[in-house]
Design a protein around this motif. Structure first.
Motif, PDB file in Angstrom:
ATOM      1  N   LEU A  27     -11.737  -0.523   0.524  1.00 46.84           N
ATOM      2  CA  LEU A  27     -11.689  -1.496   1.613  1.00 46.84           C
ATOM      3  C   LEU A  27     -10.618  -1.128   2.628  1.00 46.84           C
ATOM      4  O   LEU A  27     -10.822  -1.265   3.847  1.00 46.84           O
ATOM      5  CB  LEU A  27     -11.409  -2.886   1.050  1.00 46.84           C
ATOM      6  N   ALA A  28      -9.474  -0.657   2.151  1.00 44.31           N
ATOM      7  CA  ALA A  28      -8.391  -0.271   3.058  1.00 44.31           C
ATOM      8  C   ALA A  28      -8.798   0.926   3.917  1.00 44.31           C
ATOM      9  O   ALA A  28      -8.536   0.951   5.132  1.00 44.31           O
ATOM     10  CB  ALA A  28      -7.133   0.046   2.262  1.00 44.31           C
ATOM     11  N   ARG A  29      -9.446   1.897   3.315  1.00 45.32           N
ATOM     12  CA  ARG A  29      -9.877   3.076   4.077  1.00 45.32           C
ATOM     13  C   ARG A  29     -10.912   2.688   5.132  1.00 45.32           C
ATOM     14  O   ARG A  29     -10.912   3.226   6.242  1.00 45.32           O
ATOM     15  CB  ARG A  29     -10.431   4.149   3.138  1.00 45.32           C
ATOM     16  N   ARG A  30     -11.781   1.756   4.796  1.00 45.37           N
ATOM     17  CA  ARG A  30     -12.755   1.273   5.783  1.00 45.37           C
ATOM     18  C   ARG A  30     -12.049   0.605   6.966  1.00 45.37           C
ATOM     19  O   ARG A  30     -12.389   0.834   8.136  1.00 45.37           O
ATOM     20  CB  ARG A  30     -13.709   0.268   5.146  1.00 45.37           C
ATOM     21  N   ALA A  31     -11.072  -0.224   6.662  1.00 43.07           N
ATOM     22  CA  ALA A  31     -10.350  -0.920   7.720  1.00 43.07           C
ATOM     23  C   ALA A  31      -9.557   0.056   8.583  1.00 43.07           C
ATOM     24  O   ALA A  31      -9.508  -0.065   9.818  1.00 43.07           O
ATOM     25  CB  ALA A  31      -9.416  -1.965   7.111  1.00 43.07           C
ATOM     26  N   LEU A  32      -8.951   1.052   7.956  1.00 37.95           N
ATOM     27  CA  LEU A  32      -8.193   2.059   8.700  1.00 37.95           C
ATOM     28  C   LEU A  32      -9.108   2.906   9.572  1.00 37.95           C
ATOM     29  O   LEU A  32      -8.759   3.262  10.706  1.00 37.95           O
ATOM     30  CB  LEU A  32      -7.408   2.946   7.726  1.00 37.95           C
ATOM     31  N   ALA A  33     -10.290   3.214   9.053  1.00 33.65           N
ATOM     32  CA  ALA A  33     -11.240   4.046   9.812  1.00 33.65           C
ATOM     33  C   ALA A  33     -11.740   3.334  11.057  1.00 33.65           C
ATOM     34  O   ALA A  33     -12.141   3.988  12.039  1.00 33.65           O
ATOM     35  CB  ALA A  33     -12.420   4.431   8.923  1.00 33.65           C
ATOM     36  N   ALA A  34     -11.715   2.016  11.045  1.00 30.14           N
ATOM     37  CA  ALA A  34     -12.162   1.258  12.219  1.00 30.14           C
ATOM     38  C   ALA A  34     -11.202   1.434  13.392  1.00 30.14           C
ATOM     39  O   ALA A  34     -11.576   1.210  14.550  1.00 30.14           O
ATOM     40  CB  ALA A  34     -12.307  -0.215  11.865  1.00 30.14           C
TER      41      ALA A  34
ATOM     42  N   GLU B  67      -2.101  -0.790  14.209  1.00 29.79           N
ATOM     43  CA  GLU B  67      -1.025  -0.095  13.527  1.00 29.79           C
ATOM     44  C   GLU B  67      -0.956  -0.591  12.078  1.00 29.79           C
ATOM     45  O   GLU B  67      -1.238  -1.753  11.786  1.00 29.79           O
ATOM     46  CB  GLU B  67       0.310  -0.339  14.225  1.00 29.79           C
ATOM     47  N   SER B  68      -0.596   0.301  11.180  1.00 35.30           N
ATOM     48  CA  SER B  68      -0.458  -0.079   9.775  1.00 35.30           C
ATOM     49  C   SER B  68       0.423   0.923   9.064  1.00 35.30           C
ATOM     50  O   SER B  68       0.358   2.138   9.333  1.00 35.30           O
ATOM     51  CB  SER B  68      -1.835  -0.130   9.096  1.00 35.30           C
ATOM     52  N   SER B  69       1.229   0.426   8.159  1.00 36.40           N
ATOM     53  CA  SER B  69       2.069   1.310   7.344  1.00 36.40           C
ATOM     54  C   SER B  69       1.214   2.169   6.416  1.00 36.40           C
ATOM     55  O   SER B  69       1.701   3.156   5.853  1.00 36.40           O
ATOM     56  CB  SER B  69       3.059   0.480   6.520  1.00 36.40           C
ATOM     57  N   LEU B  70      -0.061   1.798   6.251  1.00 36.78           N
ATOM     58  CA  LEU B  70      -0.958   2.540   5.364  1.00 36.78           C
ATOM     59  C   LEU B  70      -1.567   3.751   6.061  1.00 36.78           C
ATOM     60  O   LEU B  70      -2.086   4.642   5.388  1.00 36.78           O
ATOM     61  CB  LEU B  70      -2.086   1.622   4.876  1.00 36.78           C
TER      62      LEU B  70
ATOM     63  N   VAL C  47      -1.477  -0.727  -0.982  1.00 39.23           N
ATOM     64  CA  VAL C  47      -2.125  -1.794  -0.208  1.00 39.23           C
ATOM     65  C   VAL C  47      -1.478  -3.141  -0.515  1.00 39.23           C
ATOM     66  O   VAL C  47      -1.176  -3.932   0.389  1.00 39.23           O
ATOM     67  CB  VAL C  47      -3.639  -1.843  -0.505  1.00 39.23           C
ATOM     68  N   VAL C  48      -1.237  -3.420  -1.800  1.00 41.71           N
ATOM     69  CA  VAL C  48      -0.610  -4.683  -2.190  1.00 41.71           C
ATOM     70  C   VAL C  48       0.804  -4.767  -1.616  1.00 41.71           C
ATOM     71  O   VAL C  48       1.209  -5.809  -1.081  1.00 41.71           O
ATOM     72  CB  VAL C  48      -0.587  -4.826  -3.724  1.00 41.71           C
ATOM     73  N   ASP C  49       1.555  -3.685  -1.722  1.00 43.59           N
ATOM     74  CA  ASP C  49       2.922  -3.681  -1.190  1.00 43.59           C
ATOM     75  C   ASP C  49       2.924  -3.891   0.318  1.00 43.59           C
ATOM     76  O   ASP C  49       3.794  -4.591   0.864  1.00 43.59           O
ATOM     77  CB  ASP C  49       3.626  -2.367  -1.535  1.00 43.59           C
ATOM     78  N   ALA C  50       1.961  -3.279   1.010  1.00 46.17           N
ATOM     79  CA  ALA C  50       1.858  -3.457   2.462  1.00 46.17           C
ATOM     80  C   ALA C  50       1.573  -4.912   2.799  1.00 46.17           C
ATOM     81  O   ALA C  50       2.149  -5.479   3.742  1.00 46.17           O
ATOM     82  CB  ALA C  50       0.771  -2.542   3.024  1.00 46.17           C
ATOM     83  N   ALA C  51       0.690  -5.537   2.027  1.00 51.40           N
ATOM     84  CA  ALA C  51       0.373  -6.951   2.259  1.00 51.40           C
ATOM     85  C   ALA C  51       1.609  -7.817   2.046  1.00 51.40           C
ATOM     86  O   ALA C  51       1.877  -8.748   2.829  1.00 51.40           O
ATOM     87  CB  ALA C  51      -0.754  -7.387   1.327  1.00 51.40           C
ATOM     88  N   LYS C  52       2.383  -7.525   1.023  1.00 50.70           N
ATOM     89  CA  LYS C  52       3.609  -8.288   0.770  1.00 50.70           C
ATOM     90  C   LYS C  52       4.586  -8.173   1.936  1.00 50.70           C
ATOM     91  O   LYS C  52       5.350  -9.105   2.221  1.00 50.70           O
ATOM     92  CB  LYS C  52       4.280  -7.789  -0.510  1.00 50.70           C
ATOM     93  N   ALA C  53       4.552  -7.014   2.615  1.00 55.61           N
ATOM     94  CA  ALA C  53       5.457  -6.777   3.747  1.00 55.61           C
ATOM     95  C   ALA C  53       4.891  -7.306   5.059  1.00 55.61           C
ATOM     96  O   ALA C  53       5.512  -7.140   6.117  1.00 55.61           O
ATOM     97  CB  ALA C  53       5.751  -5.284   3.860  1.00 55.61           C
ATOM     98  N   GLY C  54       3.715  -7.923   5.003  1.00 59.86           N
ATOM     99  CA  GLY C  54       3.121  -8.512   6.197  1.00 59.86           C
ATOM    100  C   GLY C  54       2.236  -7.585   7.000  1.00 59.86           C
ATOM    101  O   GLY C  54       1.826  -7.925   8.120  1.00 59.86           O
ATOM    102  N   ASP C  55       1.901  -6.418   6.460  1.00 58.14           N
ATOM    103  CA  ASP C  55       1.032  -5.471   7.159  1.00 58.14           C
ATOM    104  C   ASP C  55      -0.345  -6.097   7.391  1.00 58.14           C
ATOM    105  O   ASP C  55      -0.970  -6.656   6.470  1.00 58.14           O
ATOM    106  CB  ASP C  55       0.897  -4.194   6.325  1.00 58.14           C
ATOM    107  N   GLU C  56      -0.853  -6.011   8.620  1.00 56.48           N
ATOM    108  CA  GLU C  56      -2.103  -6.684   8.978  1.00 56.48           C
ATOM    109  C   GLU C  56      -3.285  -6.201   8.154  1.00 56.48           C
ATOM    110  O   GLU C  56      -4.089  -7.008   7.662  1.00 56.48           O
ATOM    111  CB  GLU C  56      -2.393  -6.474  10.471  1.00 56.48           C
ATOM    112  N   ILE C  57      -3.415  -4.901   7.998  1.00 59.40           N
ATOM    113  CA  ILE C  57      -4.550  -4.370   7.239  1.00 59.40           C
ATOM    114  C   ILE C  57      -4.379  -4.678   5.746  1.00 59.40           C
ATOM    115  O   ILE C  57      -5.343  -5.027   5.066  1.00 59.40           O
ATOM    116  CB  ILE C  57      -4.729  -2.865   7.504  1.00 59.40           C
ATOM    117  N   GLY C  58      -3.166  -4.561   5.238  1.00 52.04           N
ATOM    118  CA  GLY C  58      -2.929  -4.919   3.845  1.00 52.04           C
ATOM    119  C   GLY C  58      -3.317  -6.360   3.561  1.00 52.04           C
ATOM    120  O   GLY C  58      -3.988  -6.655   2.564  1.00 52.04           O
TER     121      GLY C  58
END
Length: 314
Positions: free
Chosen positions: A195-202, A206-209, A220-231
Motif C-alpha cells: 500500500l505504501a509503494r502504491r501511494a508513493l508511486a502516485a 513529500e514523505s520520509s518513506l 511505514v508505522v514509524d512514519a505514521a507515528k511521526a505524522g507522515d502523510e503517506i504513513g
C-alpha cells in the motif's frame, strides 16, 4: 492432573520446544532445526528423541507427564491428523498416532495460528477471556477463533483463516493463495508495504518513506507515528479494511476480545486504534464494545497454546 507437559511448535526452519508445569509456568525452552529432507520424514523421530532425552536429563517419569501438544503450519482435524504442511514437506500425517507410538505419551495437535491464539488466551493478551479472536499480522495474516475456550477448527481444519477473507472487489494483484482481494493483501506486513509503494508511486507528496529501497512495515508505522502523510494514509487504509473485516467476524462469533499479534503489532496503539476506529463504526451494536489487546507472548505463544491443548482435553 499430571505435573508436566511438552509444547512443540514446528516451523519450516526451527522447532520450538518447551517443558511446562501444567499450571502454566514454563520451566525451560529450546529449539532444534527442522529437518525437511525426504519430505520431513525424520521430524517426529527428532522430536521424540529430544523429549526422551529431556525426561532422562531432568529425571522426570512419563507417569508425571500429561502429554505433548504440537503446533504445525497446516490444517489439522480431530486434534490429530495433519492434512498437509507444504513448508515441511508433509502430506497427510496422523501426528498424534505416530508420535504417541514413538514416545508412549498422549499427543494433541493443532494448527500453529490456532495454538498461538490458545496460548494468548491462556497466559497472554487474552487472559481472562473465553471468547477470543486472534489476528496475527506478519508476512501474511493468520487467525485463530476461540469460542467458550475451544478453538474453532472447522470441517477441514481451516477455521480462522481470516487472512483470506475477501475484502476488495477491484484488486488486480494476486494473493499468495491464488485469489485476489484478500485481507492479507492489505493488513499483513507485506500488504502494508504494498500500500505504501502504491501511494508513493502516485507522486505529488513529500514523505520520509520516499527513496527507501528496502521499505518495511515498521518504516511505514514509524512514519505514521511521526505524522507522515503517506504513513498515516496507509495505516488508515489498513485499519479500515481490517476493522471492517473484524466487524463482520464479530457478527458471527461475537468475541469478548480481539488479540492483535505478529510483527506489525509491535507498532502498538497506532495499530490497534486504526483498527478499532473502523470496527466500532461498522460492528453490529451488540458487538461494538469488544476489547482490543496486543499479544504478549511473542514467539512463545505457540508452545503455550500447545500445552493448553492438553488441558483442554481434560
Amino acid at each position: 492432573m499430571k505435573e508436566y507437559g511438552f509444547g512443540v511448535d514446528i516451523g519450516g526452519t526451527t522447532i520450538k520446544m518447551s517443558l511446562f508445569e501444567m499450571s502454566g509456568h514454563m520451566v525451560d525452552n529450546w529449539e532444534i532445526p527442522t529437518n525437511t529432507a525426504d519430505n520431513g520424514s525424520s521430524i517426529l523421530d527428532d522430536v521424540a528423541a529430544v523429549i526422551e532425552g529431556r525426561l532422562v536429563q531432568d529425571g522426570i517419569s512419563k507417569e508425571s507427564v500429561e502429554g505433548i501438544g504440537i503446533g504445525v503450519p497446516g490444517p489439522v482435524i480431530q486434534d490429530s491428523v495433519v492434512t498437509g504442511c507444504v513448508n515441511i514437506g508433509w502430506d497427510r500425517v496422523d501426528v498424534a498416532k505416530e508420535l504417541g507410538a514413538k514416545t508412549g505419551l498422549k499427543v494433541r495437535v493443532g494448527n500453529d495460528a490456532n495454538v498461538a491464539a490458545l496460548g494468548e488466551m491462556w497466559q497472554g493478551g487474552g487472559k481472562g477471556y473465553k471468547n477470543v479472536v486472534m489476528i496475527t499480522l506478519g508476512t501474511g495474516v493468520g487467525g485463530g477463533i476461540i469460542v467458550d475456550g475451544h478453538i474453532v477448527t472447522g470441517s477441514n481444519g481451516a477455521g480462522g483463516e481470516i487472512g483470506h477473507t475477501f475484502v476488495e472487489e477491484d484488486e488486480e494483484e494476486i494473493c499468495g493463495c491464488g485469489k485476489r482481494g484478500c485481507l492479507e493483501q492489505y493488513a499483513s506486513a507485506t500488504g502494508i508495504v504494498r500500500l505504501a509503494r502504491r501511494a508513493l508511486a502516485a507522486g505529488g507528496r513529500e514523505s520520509s518513506l520516499r527513496g527507501m529501497e528496502d521499505l518495511t512495515a515498521k518504516d511505514v508505522v514509524d512514519a505514521a507515528k511521526a505524522g507522515d502523510e503517506i504513513g498515516l494514509e496507509v495505516m488508515d487504509k489498513m485499519g479500515k479494511v481490517l476493522g471492517t473485516a473484524l466487524a463482520n467476524v464479530a457478527g458471527i462469533i461475537d468475541p469478548e476480545v480481539f488479540v492483535i499479534g505478529g510483527g506489525v503489532s509491535k507498532g502498538g496503539s497506532i495499530v490497534t486504534e486504526s483498527i478499532r476506529k473502523y470496527y466500532v463504526e461498522r460492528a453490529f451494536n451488540a458487538c461494538r464494545n469488544a476489547d482490543f489487546a496486543l499479544a504478549e507472548l511473542g514467539n512463545d505463544a505457540g508452545v503455550y497454546g500447545c500445552v493448553y491443548l492438553l488441558l483442554n482435553d481434560q
